[in-house]
Scaffold this motif. Structure first.
Motif, PDB file in Angstrom:
ATOM      1  N   TYR A 142       0.758  -1.340  -0.103  1.00 50.10           N
ATOM      2  CA  TYR A 142       0.016   0.201   0.005  1.00 50.10           C
ATOM      3  C   TYR A 142       0.827   1.216  -0.103  1.00 50.10           C
ATOM      4  N   GLN A 143       1.989   1.331   0.870  1.00 48.20           N
ATOM      5  CA  GLN A 143       2.788   2.427   0.909  1.00 48.20           C
ATOM      6  C   GLN A 143       3.451   2.722  -0.465  1.00 48.20           C
ATOM      7  N   ARG A 144       3.949   1.582  -0.942  1.00 46.42           N
ATOM      8  CA  ARG A 144       4.587   1.690  -2.545  1.00 46.42           C
ATOM      9  C   ARG A 144       3.678   2.304  -3.595  1.00 46.42           C
ATOM     10  N   ASN A 145       2.480   1.646  -3.399  1.00 42.90           N
ATOM     11  CA  ASN A 145       1.633   2.203  -4.533  1.00 42.90           C
ATOM     12  C   ASN A 145       1.244   3.703  -4.151  1.00 42.90           C
ATOM     13  N   TRP A 146       1.106   4.088  -3.061  1.00 47.46           N
ATOM     14  CA  TRP A 146       0.706   5.366  -2.454  1.00 47.46           C
ATOM     15  C   TRP A 146       1.812   6.489  -3.335  1.00 47.46           C
ATOM     16  N   GLU A 147       3.166   5.974  -3.120  1.00 42.87           N
ATOM     17  CA  GLU A 147       4.116   6.792  -3.294  1.00 42.87           C
ATOM     18  C   GLU A 147       4.095   6.707  -5.054  1.00 42.87           C
ATOM     19  N   CYS A 163       1.610   6.407  -7.206  1.00 44.20           N
ATOM     20  CA  CYS A 163       0.547   7.212  -7.431  1.00 44.20           C
ATOM     21  C   CYS A 163       0.446   8.546  -7.299  1.00 44.20           C
ATOM     22  N   GLY A 164       1.234   8.760  -6.235  1.00 46.60           N
ATOM     23  CA  GLY A 164       1.425  10.475  -5.483  1.00 46.60           C
ATOM     24  C   GLY A 164       0.029  10.525  -4.872  1.00 46.60           C
ATOM     25  N   GLY A 165      -0.668   9.768  -4.422  1.00 45.44           N
ATOM     26  CA  GLY A 165      -1.782   9.743  -3.585  1.00 45.44           C
ATOM     27  C   GLY A 165      -3.056   9.683  -4.736  1.00 45.44           C
ATOM     28  N   ARG A 166      -3.048   9.531  -5.942  1.00 43.45           N
ATOM     29  CA  ARG A 166      -4.059   9.649  -6.880  1.00 43.45           C
ATOM     30  C   ARG A 166      -4.736   8.409  -6.907  1.00 43.45           C
ATOM     31  N   ASP A 167      -5.842   8.166  -7.294  1.00 43.70           N
ATOM     32  CA  ASP A 167      -6.381   7.058  -7.702  1.00 43.70           C
ATOM     33  C   ASP A 167      -5.974   6.348  -8.893  1.00 43.70           C
TER      34      ASP A 167
END
Length: 89
Positions: free
Chosen positions: A61-66, A68-72
């Protein structure tokens, strides 16, 4: 099994981290149970014991958040239900 690591060193580090957090966390929850009560300490201890299973998911989740930059994420193949009239129809 890349969530544990790609090299043997990364796999060892990941398994050692999970075991250490599970052991030390369960000891911590035992001692903190005298302060906050058994119910909350049991919940906390359960999280610590299952940390080796939960950690790869949280790291993903953290890697995906980084990434995507918080975008969906936008799936270009999905048909969205919004009919804004841009592309006709």
């Amino acid at each position: 099994v890349t969530y544990l690591g790609r090299t043997p060193r990364e796999r060892f580090d990941s398994l050692f981290e999970g075991a250490a957090i599970a052991f030390l966390g369960s000891m911590f929850s035992y001692f903190v149970s005298f302060v906050i009560g058994q119910f909350l300490a049991t919940i906390l201890g359960t999280i610590f014991v299952f940390w080796p299973i939960l950690a790869p998911e949280f790291k993903a989740y953290q890697r995906n958040w980084e990434l995507c930059g918080g975008r969906d994420l936008i799936d270009v193949w999905m048909d969205d239900d919004e009919d804004d009239g841009v592309w006709g129809g």
